[in-house]
Design an enzyme around this catalytic site. Sequence first.
Site, PDB file in Angstrom:
ATOM      1  N   TRP A   1       0.826  -1.209   0.000  1.00  0.00           N
ATOM      2  CA  TRP A   1       0.000   0.000   0.000  1.00  0.00           C
ATOM      3  C   TRP A   1       0.858   1.254   0.000  1.00  0.00           C
ATOM      4  O   TRP A   1       0.581   2.197  -0.757  1.00  0.00           O
ATOM      5  CB  TRP A   1      -0.984  -0.012   1.165  1.00  0.00           C
TER       6      TRP A   1
ATOM      7  N   ASP B   1      -1.792   6.371   6.433  1.00  0.00           N
ATOM      8  CA  ASP B   1      -2.877   5.602   5.817  1.00  0.00           C
ATOM      9  C   ASP B   1      -3.266   4.557   6.856  1.00  0.00           C
ATOM     10  O   ASP B   1      -2.561   3.567   7.042  1.00  0.00           O
ATOM     11  CB  ASP B   1      -2.370   4.954   4.525  1.00  0.00           C
TER      12      ASP B   1
ATOM     13  N   LYS C   1     -12.755  -1.699   5.747  1.00  0.00           N
ATOM     14  CA  LYS C   1     -12.027  -2.693   6.532  1.00  0.00           C
ATOM     15  C   LYS C   1     -12.592  -2.748   7.947  1.00  0.00           C
ATOM     16  O   LYS C   1     -12.914  -3.801   8.451  1.00  0.00           O
ATOM     17  CB  LYS C   1     -10.531  -2.363   6.585  1.00  0.00           C
TER      18      LYS C   1
HETATM   19  C1  PLP Z   1      -7.675  -1.347   1.230  1.00  0.00           C
HETATM   20  C2  PLP Z   1      -6.586  -0.364   1.413  1.00  0.00           C
HETATM   21  C3  PLP Z   1      -6.402   0.710   0.537  1.00  0.00           C
HETATM   22  C4  PLP Z   1      -7.226   0.908  -0.717  1.00  0.00           C
HETATM   23  O1  PLP Z   1      -8.516   1.267  -0.488  1.00  0.00           O
HETATM   24  P1  PLP Z   1      -9.526   1.512  -1.704  1.00  0.00           P
HETATM   25  O2  PLP Z   1     -10.788   1.854  -0.976  1.00  0.00           O
HETATM   26  O3  PLP Z   1      -9.627   0.244  -2.499  1.00  0.00           O
HETATM   27  O4  PLP Z   1      -9.013   2.631  -2.513  1.00  0.00           O
HETATM   28  C5  PLP Z   1      -5.391   1.609   0.788  1.00  0.00           C
HETATM   29  N1  PLP Z   1      -4.579   1.462   1.855  1.00  0.00           N
HETATM   30  C6  PLP Z   1      -4.722   0.434   2.714  1.00  0.00           C
HETATM   31  C7  PLP Z   1      -3.793   0.308   3.873  1.00  0.00           C
HETATM   32  C8  PLP Z   1      -5.719  -0.507   2.520  1.00  0.00           C
HETATM   33  O5  PLP Z   1      -5.856  -1.532   3.376  1.00  0.00           O
END
Ligand code: PLP
Length: 368
Positions: free
Chosen positions: A101, A175, A199
């Site tokens: 990521w 993030d 998530k």
């Molecule tokens: C799932 C995830 C993303 C991407 O999210 P999207 O909603 O598909 O754009 C980005 N960073 C992390 C750490 C993730 O787990």
Amino acid sequence: MTRPFNFSAGPATLPEEVLQQAAGEMLDWHGSGMGVMEMSHRSNEFVSIYENAEADFRELMAVPPHFKILFMQGGGLAENAIVPLNISRGASADFIVTGSWSDKSQKEARKYCDVQIAATNANSDYTSLPPPASWKLRRDASYVHVCSNETIHGVEFQELPDLKGLGSDAPLVIDFSSHVASRPVDWSRVGLAFGGAQKNLGPAGVTLVVVGEDLLGHALPACPSAFDYKIVADNHSMYNTPPTYSLYVAGLTFQWLKRQKEGTATGVGAMEKRNLAKAQLLYDAIDHSQFYVNRVSKDCRSRMNVPFFLRDESRNEAFLAGAKARDLLQLKGHKSVGGMRASIYNAMPLAGVKALVDYLRDFEQKQA
Ligand SMILES: *Cc1c(COP(=O)(O)O)cnc(C)c1O
């Protein structure tokens, strides 16, 4: 009816109470005669849903008043562009690359500013974290980006880096998509945090951004208005139509989180206790077995995403079929890593992890 335990990495399992409540309110929200999907986002009804969601998240996560809480669209991947569009000022940004990521993030940011990888552990297949003291931070960086929980590789910062202590005045961007609300955040170390809801908070479609007020108002001219943090903040996340239903379900999840208790701890403190117990149970089972293996260094193992391998990978298909037969769903690992992955987010009860650990043991014994 008991539902199967769902270990999906995202979109992921939600608290059953939240799903029941949303189902009960589907046709008529609080006597309004409308479902939430059918309401104007400008209606008093929806504005109250939005205001409660914002206040509940602020209280749950102890977000200080000088941060704005924004509900946006586009997910974590869109934020990889929206962050540099808003806060890079077209100058430079430093990235700590600790898995898929953060690697995606630095690649996207290159479209908007001068990107440097200040540290990476790519040469260890992302099974450890580079110690902050080794990071090569630039004095003039406009921000430093970290993915605080790498969902695919299963590495998590157990403590956020103290950039000031490392001699940097740059704001830290995290993030926190896959561990938001699973543990407290030390906001004194953060400039901006973003995460998709799917998530740990709710359905896909809403992206949470917590941004310091000092970072507002510096967007590049090319930044789309709907993605300009200042415009979004000034319009209380209603510059354009927000993802109303996703925001509503996330709001129900915040209320559920506030009700959680473990001993004397409540809310996110209770979740942290429960998540620690769940993670320990699962990692212990894997570590004490000759049959399964997790390759991540113990000091940075994720409490949320547990990738693991069968030492004999020819048994993978049988393992997944047997899991499904026992109502343990979506354990297949990410295609880039292989093997298995159990995501044990807030909404996964301890009973689900116990059922998985029992299955790990039974499957191993049957093979012996
Ligand atoms: C799932 C995830 C993303 C991407 O999210 P999207 O909603 O598909 O754009 C980005 N960073 C992390 C750490 C993730 O787990």
